[in-house]
Enzyme design. Structure first.
Site, PDB file in Angstrom:
ATOM      1  N   ARG A  16       0.862  -1.204   0.032  1.00 52.85           N
ATOM      2  CA  ARG A  16      -0.181  -0.049  -0.084  1.00 52.85           C
ATOM      3  C   ARG A  16       0.839   1.222  -0.034  1.00 52.85           C
ATOM      4  O   ARG A  16       1.892   1.120   0.257  1.00 52.85           O
ATOM      5  CB  ARG A  16      -0.858   0.031   1.295  1.00 52.85           C
ATOM      6  CG  ARG A  16      -1.651  -1.227   1.458  1.00 52.85           C
ATOM      7  CD  ARG A  16      -2.520  -1.093   2.670  1.00 52.85           C
ATOM      8  NE  ARG A  16      -1.932  -1.422   3.735  1.00 52.85           N
ATOM      9  CZ  ARG A  16      -1.777  -0.809   4.890  1.00 52.85           C
ATOM     10  NH1 ARG A  16      -2.295   0.571   5.027  1.00 52.85           N
ATOM     11  NH2 ARG A  16      -1.212  -1.119   6.088  1.00 52.85           N
ATOM     12  N   VAL A  61       8.771  -7.124   9.314  1.00 48.04           N
ATOM     13  CA  VAL A  61       9.834  -6.718   9.376  1.00 48.04           C
ATOM     14  C   VAL A  61      10.518  -6.615  10.912  1.00 48.04           C
ATOM     15  O   VAL A  61      11.710  -6.511  11.082  1.00 48.04           O
ATOM     16  CB  VAL A  61      10.310  -5.461   8.530  1.00 48.04           C
ATOM     17  CG1 VAL A  61       9.874  -5.389   7.052  1.00 48.04           C
ATOM     18  CG2 VAL A  61       9.435  -4.345   9.239  1.00 48.04           C
ATOM     19  N   ASN A  87      11.160   0.712   3.532  1.00 41.33           N
ATOM     20  CA  ASN A  87      10.107   1.708   3.529  1.00 41.33           C
ATOM     21  C   ASN A  87       9.073   1.441   4.672  1.00 41.33           C
ATOM     22  O   ASN A  87       8.246   2.186   4.889  1.00 41.33           O
ATOM     23  CB  ASN A  87       9.358   1.779   2.105  1.00 41.33           C
ATOM     24  CG  ASN A  87       8.083   2.001   2.209  1.00 41.33           C
ATOM     25  OD1 ASN A  87       7.923   3.332   2.155  1.00 41.33           O
ATOM     26  ND2 ASN A  87       6.906   1.420   2.233  1.00 41.33           N
ATOM     27  N   TYR A 152       7.801   8.408  17.129  1.00 35.45           N
ATOM     28  CA  TYR A 152       7.734   8.008  15.619  1.00 35.45           C
ATOM     29  C   TYR A 152       9.214   9.099  14.989  1.00 35.45           C
ATOM     30  O   TYR A 152       9.817   8.453  14.281  1.00 35.45           O
ATOM     31  CB  TYR A 152       6.655   8.564  14.964  1.00 35.45           C
ATOM     32  CG  TYR A 152       6.434   8.652  13.508  1.00 35.45           C
ATOM     33  CD1 TYR A 152       6.161   7.467  12.722  1.00 35.45           C
ATOM     34  CD2 TYR A 152       6.700  10.028  12.696  1.00 35.45           C
ATOM     35  CE1 TYR A 152       6.254   7.302  11.397  1.00 35.45           C
ATOM     36  CE2 TYR A 152       6.851   9.963  11.378  1.00 35.45           C
ATOM     37  CZ  TYR A 152       6.459   8.724  10.603  1.00 35.45           C
ATOM     38  OH  TYR A 152       6.493   8.565   9.333  1.00 35.45           O
ATOM     39  N   THR A 155      12.354   7.361  16.060  1.00 38.36           N
ATOM     40  CA  THR A 155      12.540   6.361  14.993  1.00 38.36           C
ATOM     41  C   THR A 155      13.174   6.782  13.574  1.00 38.36           C
ATOM     42  O   THR A 155      13.993   6.338  12.857  1.00 38.36           O
ATOM     43  CB  THR A 155      11.570   5.344  14.761  1.00 38.36           C
ATOM     44  OG1 THR A 155      10.387   6.086  14.014  1.00 38.36           O
ATOM     45  CG2 THR A 155      10.890   4.611  15.968  1.00 38.36           C
ATOM     46  N   LYS A 156      12.378   7.804  13.058  1.00 40.61           N
ATOM     47  CA  LYS A 156      12.861   8.602  11.660  1.00 40.61           C
ATOM     48  C   LYS A 156      14.294   9.150  11.936  1.00 40.61           C
ATOM     49  O   LYS A 156      15.092   9.243  10.873  1.00 40.61           O
ATOM     50  CB  LYS A 156      11.550   9.498  11.124  1.00 40.61           C
ATOM     51  CG  LYS A 156      10.507   8.575  10.827  1.00 40.61           C
ATOM     52  CD  LYS A 156      10.711   7.667   9.803  1.00 40.61           C
ATOM     53  CE  LYS A 156       9.615   6.489   9.583  1.00 40.61           C
ATOM     54  NZ  LYS A 156       9.737   5.848   8.381  1.00 40.61           N
ATOM     55  N   ILE A 185       1.841  13.119   3.181  1.00 43.47           N
ATOM     56  CA  ILE A 185       1.515  12.455   1.859  1.00 43.47           C
ATOM     57  C   ILE A 185       0.067  11.603   2.002  1.00 43.47           C
ATOM     58  O   ILE A 185       0.043  10.916   3.050  1.00 43.47           O
ATOM     59  CB  ILE A 185       2.333  11.495   1.264  1.00 43.47           C
ATOM     60  CG1 ILE A 185       3.898  12.220   1.417  1.00 43.47           C
ATOM     61  CG2 ILE A 185       2.158  10.878  -0.099  1.00 43.47           C
ATOM     62  CD1 ILE A 185       4.302  12.888   0.171  1.00 43.47           C
TER      63      ILE A 185
HETATM   64  P1  NAP Z   1       0.870   3.172   4.851  1.00 44.79           P
HETATM   65  O1  NAP Z   1      -0.187   3.465   3.706  1.00 44.79           O
HETATM   66  O2  NAP Z   1       0.192   2.594   6.259  1.00 44.79           O
HETATM   67  O3  NAP Z   1       1.440   1.701   4.435  1.00 44.79           O
HETATM   68  C1  NAP Z   1       2.340   0.890   5.385  1.00 44.79           C
HETATM   69  C2  NAP Z   1       3.045  -0.407   4.667  1.00 44.79           C
HETATM   70  O4  NAP Z   1       3.956  -0.715   5.525  1.00 44.79           O
HETATM   71  C3  NAP Z   1       2.087  -1.367   4.139  1.00 44.79           C
HETATM   72  O5  NAP Z   1       2.225  -1.806   3.080  1.00 44.79           O
HETATM   73  C4  NAP Z   1       2.156  -2.155   5.579  1.00 44.79           C
HETATM   74  O6  NAP Z   1       2.020  -3.676   5.072  1.00 44.79           O
HETATM   75  C5  NAP Z   1       3.543  -2.205   5.850  1.00 44.79           C
HETATM   76  N1  NAP Z   1       3.886  -2.441   7.051  1.00 44.79           N
HETATM   77  C6  NAP Z   1       3.607  -2.203   8.240  1.00 44.79           C
HETATM   78  N2  NAP Z   1       3.927  -2.824   9.362  1.00 44.79           N
HETATM   79  C7  NAP Z   1       4.891  -3.772   8.787  1.00 44.79           C
HETATM   80  C8  NAP Z   1       5.530  -4.888   9.396  1.00 44.79           C
HETATM   81  N3  NAP Z   1       5.626  -5.082  10.760  1.00 44.79           N
HETATM   82  N4  NAP Z   1       6.139  -5.679   8.480  1.00 44.79           N
HETATM   83  C9  NAP Z   1       6.104  -5.373   7.194  1.00 44.79           C
HETATM   84  N5  NAP Z   1       5.505  -4.332   6.623  1.00 44.79           N
HETATM   85  C10 NAP Z   1       4.786  -3.617   7.292  1.00 44.79           C
HETATM   86  O7  NAP Z   1       2.110   4.086   5.300  1.00 44.79           O
HETATM   87  P2  NAP Z   1       2.620   5.190   4.205  1.00 44.79           P
HETATM   88  O8  NAP Z   1       2.335   6.033   4.137  1.00 44.79           O
HETATM   89  O9  NAP Z   1       2.949   4.426   2.686  1.00 44.79           O
HETATM   90  O10 NAP Z   1       4.117   4.917   4.676  1.00 44.79           O
HETATM   91  C11 NAP Z   1       5.405   4.324   4.169  1.00 44.79           C
HETATM   92  C12 NAP Z   1       6.666   5.038   4.869  1.00 44.79           C
HETATM   93  O11 NAP Z   1       6.654   6.190   4.658  1.00 44.79           O
HETATM   94  C13 NAP Z   1       6.565   4.689   6.392  1.00 44.79           C
HETATM   95  O12 NAP Z   1       7.851   4.416   6.798  1.00 44.79           O
HETATM   96  C14 NAP Z   1       6.205   6.058   6.865  1.00 44.79           C
HETATM   97  O13 NAP Z   1       6.855   6.194   8.120  1.00 44.79           O
HETATM   98  C15 NAP Z   1       7.015   6.857   5.816  1.00 44.79           C
HETATM   99  N6  NAP Z   1       6.342   7.922   5.835  1.00 44.79           N
HETATM  100  C16 NAP Z   1       5.164   8.388   5.497  1.00 44.79           C
HETATM  101  C17 NAP Z   1       4.561   9.759   5.356  1.00 44.79           C
HETATM  102  C18 NAP Z   1       3.228  10.215   4.937  1.00 44.79           C
HETATM  103  O14 NAP Z   1       2.669  11.066   5.357  1.00 44.79           O
HETATM  104  N7  NAP Z   1       2.269   8.887   4.444  1.00 44.79           N
HETATM  105  C19 NAP Z   1       5.416  10.737   5.734  1.00 44.79           C
HETATM  106  C20 NAP Z   1       6.715  10.588   6.056  1.00 44.79           C
HETATM  107  C21 NAP Z   1       7.189   9.193   6.125  1.00 44.79           C
HETATM  108  P3  NAP Z   1       0.507  -4.282   5.405  1.00 44.79           P
HETATM  109  O15 NAP Z   1      -0.465  -3.567   4.376  1.00 44.79           O
HETATM  110  O16 NAP Z   1       0.745  -5.862   4.704  1.00 44.79           O
HETATM  111  O17 NAP Z   1       0.122  -4.184   6.930  1.00 44.79           O
END
Ligand code: NAP
Length: 255
Positions: A16, A61, A87, A152, A155-156, A185
């Site tokens: 996702r 992970v 990621n 959070y 960790t980042k 995002i």
């Molecule tokens: P998201 O839509 O919630 O998707 C999270 C993804 O991580 C999913 O594919 C999920 O897999 C996977 N995941 C969660 N826990 C996991 C685990 N224990 N083992 C393996 N996979 C796991 O989040 P996102 O917004 O795409 O975020 C992706 C990354 O970008 C993260 O590191 C987040 O901190 C970073 N980020 C996001 C934003 C933002 O605004 N969205 C901003 C800064 C940084 P399942 O679906 O199978 O559970």
């Protein structure tokens, strides 16, 4: 010819959100994606149908053994890993008054240890291939952490130092390591389970906090990842690309 023809790319958490957008972008340049998911098998399968040469791999992970088993399976089904995108991540927001050992441990285990375990298991492949690592940080880890995102953000910030340190540790092996630090995002992490009304308010609030007067899309991060995964970034190492619309923020805002 694509920029990443036949490169094998492991993207953790690519069922996702941002990971999925990175997978789509890199695959459009010829990469074969090892799609990692934890719980959402259906979304991972849907993505596999779209991306030629990709495979799906379940792993949590935060478990070193689970990551080991996944990497072994990738070797059997796909071959040696050329590019790793760390990621996978979760967001959990709480204040010091709501401190909870389990919640703190969980976010450290997934966001930070997950990247460390996955790197450890891929490191020999990456050395062999003169590969590339892209780590997903956040603007929260480089100085604009929002209220209630203390753990959070830690960790980042750890991901930022992991990036800088790995770039140095692996320089003799010709492995380049960089990070992306996205701002807000739209994804399940930020708008999942919210009503249209709440989403509208969030969009407005985050839009107003950027110089560009806009919010980000997962595709913006896919584009940045392609740059870091290709030779176009050949003169870049140990750096953090901040992709946040030019965030104007202060520490009093909450998510
Ligand atoms: P998201 O839509 O919630 O998707 C999270 C993804 O991580 C999913 O594919 C999920 O897999 C996977 N995941 C969660 N826990 C996991 C685990 N224990 N083992 C393996 N996979 C796991 O989040 P996102 O917004 O795409 O975020 C992706 C990354 O970008 C993260 O590191 C987040 O901190 C970073 N980020 C996001 C934003 C933002 O605004 N969205 C901003 C800064 C940084 P399942 O679906 O199978 O559970």
């Amino acid at each position: 010819m694509g920029k990443l023809d036949n490169k094998i790319v492991l993207i953790t958490g690519s069922s996702r959100g941002l990971g999925r957008a990175i997978a789509v972008k890199l695959a459009s340049e010829g990469a074969r994606i090892a799609i990692n998911y934890n719980k959402d098998r259906r979304s991972a399968e849907e993505l596999r149908e779209k991306l030629k040469g990709s495979e799906i791999f379940q792993a949590d992970v935060s478990s070193h053994n689970s990551v080991k088993a996944m990497v072994n399976e990738i070797h059997r089904k796909m071959g040696t890993i050329d590019i790793l995108v760390n990621n996978a991540g979760i967001l959990s927001t709480f204040s010091w008054d709501d401190f909870d050992d389990e919640k703190v441990k969980k976010i450290f285990d997934i966001n930070l240890m997950g990247a460390i375990y996955t790197t450890k298991e891929c490191i020999e492949d990456l050395r062999k291939q003169h590969g590339i690592i892209i780590n997903m940080a956040s603007n929260a880890g480089v100085g604009t952490a929002a209220k209630n995102t203390t753990f959070y953000s830690i960790t980042k910030a750890g991901i930022v130092m992991l990036t800088k340190r790995l770039a140095f540790d692996l320089m003799d092996d010709h492995v380049r390591v960089n990070a992306i630090a996205p701002g807000w995002i739209e994804s399940d992490m930020t708008i999942g389970n919210k009503s249209e009304d709440e989403i509208g308010k969030l969009r407005e609030s985050f839009r107003a906090r950027t110089e560009l007067n806009m919010t980000g899309k997962p595709e913006n991060i896919g584009d940045a990842a392609l740059f870091l995964a290709s030779s176009e970034s050949e003169y870049m190492n140990g750096q953090v690309l901040v992709i946040d619309g030019g965030r104007i923020d202060n520490l009093t805002h909450s998510l």
